[in-house]
Design an enzyme around this catalytic site. Structure first.
Site, mmCIF file in Angstrom:
data_model
loop_
_atom_site.group_PDB
_atom_site.id
_atom_site.type_symbol
_atom_site.label_atom_id
_atom_site.label_comp_id
_atom_site.label_asym_id
_atom_site.label_seq_id
_atom_site.Cartn_x
_atom_site.Cartn_y
_atom_site.Cartn_z
ATOM 1 N N GLU A 66 5.734 0.955 -15.329
ATOM 2 C CA GLU A 66 5.544 0.815 -13.873
ATOM 3 C C GLU A 66 6.746 0.160 -13.199
ATOM 4 O O GLU A 66 7.186 0.600 -12.150
ATOM 5 C CB GLU A 66 4.333 -0.104 -13.584
ATOM 6 N N ARG A 115 0.816 -1.210 0.000
ATOM 7 C CA ARG A 115 0.000 0.000 0.000
ATOM 8 C C ARG A 115 0.852 1.262 0.000
ATOM 9 O O ARG A 115 0.350 2.362 -0.259
ATOM 10 C CB ARG A 115 -0.907 0.028 1.243
ATOM 11 N N LYS A 132 -0.236 -0.046 -4.385
ATOM 12 C CA LYS A 132 -1.236 -0.908 -5.028
ATOM 13 C C LYS A 132 -2.656 -0.418 -4.795
ATOM 14 O O LYS A 132 -3.479 -0.461 -5.679
ATOM 15 C CB LYS A 132 -1.093 -2.341 -4.509
HETATM 16 C C1 G6P Z 1 -3.003 1.641 -8.734
HETATM 17 C C2 G6P Z 1 -2.178 0.415 -9.015
HETATM 18 C C3 G6P Z 1 -2.568 -0.173 -10.365
HETATM 19 C C4 G6P Z 1 -4.056 -0.442 -10.397
HETATM 20 C C5 G6P Z 1 -4.869 0.803 -10.075
HETATM 21 C C6 G6P Z 1 -6.341 0.487 -9.873
HETATM 22 O O1 G6P Z 1 -2.654 2.654 -9.594
HETATM 23 O O2 G6P Z 1 -0.809 0.720 -9.004
HETATM 24 O O3 G6P Z 1 -1.860 -1.393 -10.560
HETATM 25 O O4 G6P Z 1 -4.404 -0.915 -11.664
HETATM 26 O O5 G6P Z 1 -4.402 1.376 -8.853
HETATM 27 O O6 G6P Z 1 -6.461 -0.357 -8.766
HETATM 28 P P1 G6P Z 1 -7.748 -1.191 -8.437
HETATM 29 O O7 G6P Z 1 -7.502 -1.814 -7.108
HETATM 30 O O8 G6P Z 1 -8.902 -0.237 -8.432
HETATM 31 O O9 G6P Z 1 -7.900 -2.214 -9.532
#
Ligand code: G6P
Length: 609
Positions: free
Chosen positions: A489, A27, A604
Site C-alpha cells: 500500500e 477520502r 481510506k
Molecule cells: C480501504 C482502505 C483500507 C481499509 C479498507 C476497509 O481499502 O484503504 O485501509 O482496510 O478500505 O476499510 P474500513 O473502513 O471498512 O475498515
C-alpha cells in the site's frame, strides 16, 4: 471515496471549505475544487492534484458566504481539471459536488445530449447538474426531487443554486452525508471530521433523504416529500486527535498510539469482569439466552478489516468453539450466501462506510439475518444500520493505511471470543488468564515501539528489493497478509502474504536471492513446522527475516535478520506481531520518499463497489 463539504453562514466560506477539504483528503486526493456564490456570480475553481495545488491557485480575494467543495478519487473520466468537481449546469447557474457513482449516467447523458445539453467533462456527475437545470423552474427543491428520481446509483450530493444563494441542498443515497448545526452557520459534509472545528452538533442524513439548509435552519424530507425530524447528536472526538503533533506522518502517530488504543478497546477495564474471567459488551442487543442459539458465525470486512475478521474467526473458533468463517464482504454480497436463524454475522469496518461491507450487511439483513457491527466511526452508516455491535474506540484514524484500527478490531474479537467461550467451555481460571494476557499487551507494544530504530535499520537494508514475501501459520497467517498489504500500500514494493504451509505448493517458485521472506514465528503448535519452512527458503538462497517471540538458536541460525518481540499467549500474539510489520512498511516507504499517509490510487473510505 471523494470528500464533499458545503458551508452557509456569515463568514467567508473559502477558508472553512479548504480546511474541511484537507480533513477529508484521505477520502480521495487526485483533484479538488470549490464553488462559491459571491455578488450574484457563481465562481468555480478546480485543479488536478492535491488540495495544496488548488489552494495555491486561489486568489486571496475570492470569497462567498455559501459554497461547496470536493476532493476527488476518480471513477468516471481521467484525473484532470475539467473532470474535477464542482460540475456545473450548462447555463452556469447550478453547481454540484458528488460522492458516489451514477450507474445509469450513460443513458441519461445520451438523452440530455439529444435534448441539446453540451457536456464538458467525462464524469457521471455532470448529468446531475444538467438534469437540475432541466427541471428547475424556480423551485430548487422540486428540481432536486425530479432530478433524483432519474438517478440509479449512489450519491452524496451538495448543490448550490445561483438563484438561491441563501440555501444549500444535500441528498444522500448510499454515500454518507452529515449536517453540522452551528451558530448562524450550517455545514454539510461526507464526514464529521470536516465539521468539528466549527460545531459538535450534528445529524445524519439517511438514504433517499434530501436536506435543505440555510444559515440558521434545516429541513430534511424523504422521497415522498414528507418532513423527517432529526435528532441532533454531539460529537465527542477532540481536535488534537486530528492533528499530527510531533510526528512526521499520521501513520507513525497512529502506530505509536497503539498501547493506549488497546487499553481503550477493553474500556480501560470497563469491558472486563476480572472476577469472572470474562468480558461484557454493552451494545450487542442480544439476550443472554440467545447466545446459546448461535450455531455458526460469519465475519466479514475488506482490506485490513478483512484480515482482522480472519483473526476474529480464528479466535471465535478456538476460544468459543463456534464454527466461524471470514469472508471478504464484496464476495459474500454476491454469492447467494446462506442465511439461517442460528448464523450470526459480524461486519468489521473502521470507517463504517465501506460500501462493499454495507451492501453485504443489507443483503443479509434483508434475508432476515442478524449482523453486528465492529466499527470505529461513531454514528457511521454500518454502526447505525447494524443490529447491534461494538465500537472499537480507536479514535480518528487518518492515515490511509490502517494500523491502530486493526489491533482494536482484533482486541474486540478477543473480548467476544472470551465472553462466548466463558459461556461454553472456558473455565474461570483460564478466563482470568486470558484477561491478564490481554491487559499485558499495551506495555508489550510499548517495548516493541522502543525498538523502532532497529526496524528502521532493517527497513533501510530491505528497501531496494522489488518483491518481499510474508509468511506465517495459524492465527498469524492473517498478520502475514496484513504485513504484505501494509508494505505494498505505502511503498509500492510487490509484497504477498502466504500461509507458510502453502509456499511449497507454488509460491516457493518465486524464491531466489532477490526475493526475501519475512517470517512470523511464534511459540506454539506450528513452531517446528515454521522452522522447516524457513529451511526450505534458505535452501533456495532466499534471505530470511524472522519476527519471533522465541530466542531459540535455530531461528537465529536460519535468519539473516531477527527481531525479538515479547512473549504472549498465542491468542493475543497478533496484537504484537503486527507492530514490527507496520513499522517495517512505514520506514521503507518513508526512506523511499513515498507519500506515506496518502498513497497513490488509494482512499481510506471506499464508498463505491
Ligand atoms: C480501504 C482502505 C483500507 C481499509 C479498507 C476497509 O481499502 O484503504 O485501509 O482496510 O478500505 O476499510 P474500513 O473502513 O471498512 O475498515
Amino acid at each position: 471515496m471523494c470528500g464533499i463539504i458545503g458551508y452557509i453562514g456569515n463568514k467567508n466560506a473559502v477558508p472553512i471549505l479548504m480546511e474541511g477539504l484537507k480533513r477529508l483528503e484521505y477520502r480521495g486526493y487526485d483533484s479538488s475544487g470549490i464553488g462559491l456564490i459571491n455578488r450574484k456570480k457563481l465562481s468555480v475553481h478546480k485543479k488536478e492534484g492535491k488540495i495544496s495545488v488548488l489552494e495555491k491557485t486561489l486568489s486571496k480575494t475570492i470569497h462567498g458566504k455559501s459554497g461547496i467543495a470536493h476532493t476527488r478519487w476518480a471513477t468516471h473520466g481521467q484525473v484532470n481539471d475539467i473532470n474535477a468537481h464542482p460540475q456545473v449546469s450548462a447555463n452556469g447557474r447550478i453547481a454540484v459536488v458528488h460522492n458516489g457513482i451514477i450507474d445509469n449516467y450513460s443513458s441519461l447523458k445520451s438523452r440530455l445530449t439529444s435534448e441539446g445539453f453540451k457536456f464538458q467533462s467525462e464524469t457521471d456527475t455532470e448529468v446531475i447538474a444538467h438534469l437540475l437545470q432541466k427541471y428547475y423552474t424556480g423551485d430548487p427543491e422540486e428540481a432536486v426531487q425530479k432530478a433524483l428520481a432519474q438517478l440509479d446509483g449512489t450519491y452524496g450530493l451538495i448543490i448550490l443554486f445561483l438563484d438561491h444563494p441563501d440555501i444549500l441542498i444535500g441528498a444522500r443515497n448510499g454515500s454518507p452525508l452529515v449536517v453540522g448545526v452551528g451558530e448562524k452557520e450550517m455545514l454539510l459534509a461526507s464526514d464529521v471530521n470536516a465539521l468539528i472545528a466549527h460545531t459538535r452538533q450534528v445529524f445524519y442524513v439517511e438514504d433517499r433523504e434530501t436536506v435543505l439548509i440555510t444559515k440558521d435552519s434545516y429541513k430534511t424530507v424523504n422521497m415522498n416529500n414528507s418532513v423527517v425530524s432529526k435528532q441532533i447528536e454531539k460529537i465527542e472526538w477532540e481536535m488534537a486527535e486530528f492533528e499530527k503533533g510531533d510526528f512526521n506522518h499520521f501513520m507513525l502517530k497512529e502506530i505509536f498510539e497503539q498501547p493506549e488504543v488497546i487499553r481503550r478497546s477493553y474500556g480501560g477495564g470497563g469491558r472486563l469482569l476480572p472476577g469472572f474471567g470474562t468480558a461484557k459488551l454493552g451494545g450487542l442487543n442480544i439476550e443472554k439466552s440467545e447466545y446459546f442459539d448461535i450455531d455458526n458465525i460469519v465475519t466479514m470486512g475488506m482490506g485490513t478489516a478483512y484480515y482482522a475478521a480472519m483473526i476474529g474467526a480464528y479466535l471465535l473458533e478456538n476460544m468459543a468453539r463456534i464454527p466461524t468463517v471470514a469472508e471478504q464482504s464484496s464476495e459474500l454480497r454476491y454469492r447467494n450466501t446462506i442465511v439461517r436463524k442460528g448464523t450470526l454475522f459480524f461486519a468489521v469496518s473502521q470507517s463504517g462506510e465501506t460500501l462493499d461491507t454495507l451492501t453485504a450487511m443489507r443483503e443479509i439483513q434483508n434475508r432476515g439475518g442478524r449482523v453486528l457491527g465492529i466499527c470505529n466511526s461513531v454514528g457511521s452508516t454500518i454502526a447505525r444500520e447494524s443490529d447491534g455491535g461494538v465500537y472499537i474506540h480507536a479514535g480518528p484514524e487518518i492515515a490511509v493505511a490502517s494500523t491502530k484500527a486493526f489491533i482494536s478490531q482484533v482486541s474486540v474479537f478477543f473480548l467476544l471470543a472470551l465472553m462466548l467461550g466463558r459461556m461454553r467451555d472456558i473455565p474461570t481460571s483460564a478466563g482470568k488468564q486470558y484477561i491478564s494476557e490481554l491487559t499485558a499487551i499495551p506495555d508489550k507494544i510499548s517495548e516493541i515501539l522502543e525498538k523502532a530504530d532497529e526496524l528502521k535499520t532493517l527497513a533501510n537494508k530491505y528497501k531496494h528489493y522489488k518483491n518481499i514475501l510474508f509468511l506465517s501459520r495459524g492465527i498469524n497467517y492473517p498478520v502475514a497478509l496484513e504485513g504484505a498489504l501494509k508494505l505494498k500500500e505505502i511503498s509500492y514494493i510487490h509484497a504477498e502474504g502466504f500461509s507458510a504451509g502453502d509456499i511449497k505448493h507454488g509460491p516457493i517458485a518465486l524464491v531466489n536471492e532477490e526475493t526475501p521472506s519475512l517470517f512470523i514465528v511464534t511459540k506454539g503448535e506450528t513452531f517446528d513446522k515454521l522452522l522447516g519452512n524457513m529451511e526450505e527458503i534458505k535452501a533456495r538462497k532466499g534471505k530470511v527475516i524472522a519476527i519471533s517471540n522465541s530466542e531459540d538458536n535455530r531461528i537465529k541460525d536460519l535468519s539473516d535478520d531477527f527481531f525479538l518481540i515479547p512473549e504472549s499467549h498465542e491468542m493475543v500474539s497478533p496484537l504484537l506481531t503486527v507492530i514490527p510489520l507496520q513499522l517495517f512498511a512505514y520506514y521503507i516507504a518513508d526512506a523511499l520518499g513515498k507519500d506515506v499517509d496518502q498513497p497513490r490510487n488509494l482512499a481510506k473510505t471506499v464508498t463505491v463497489e
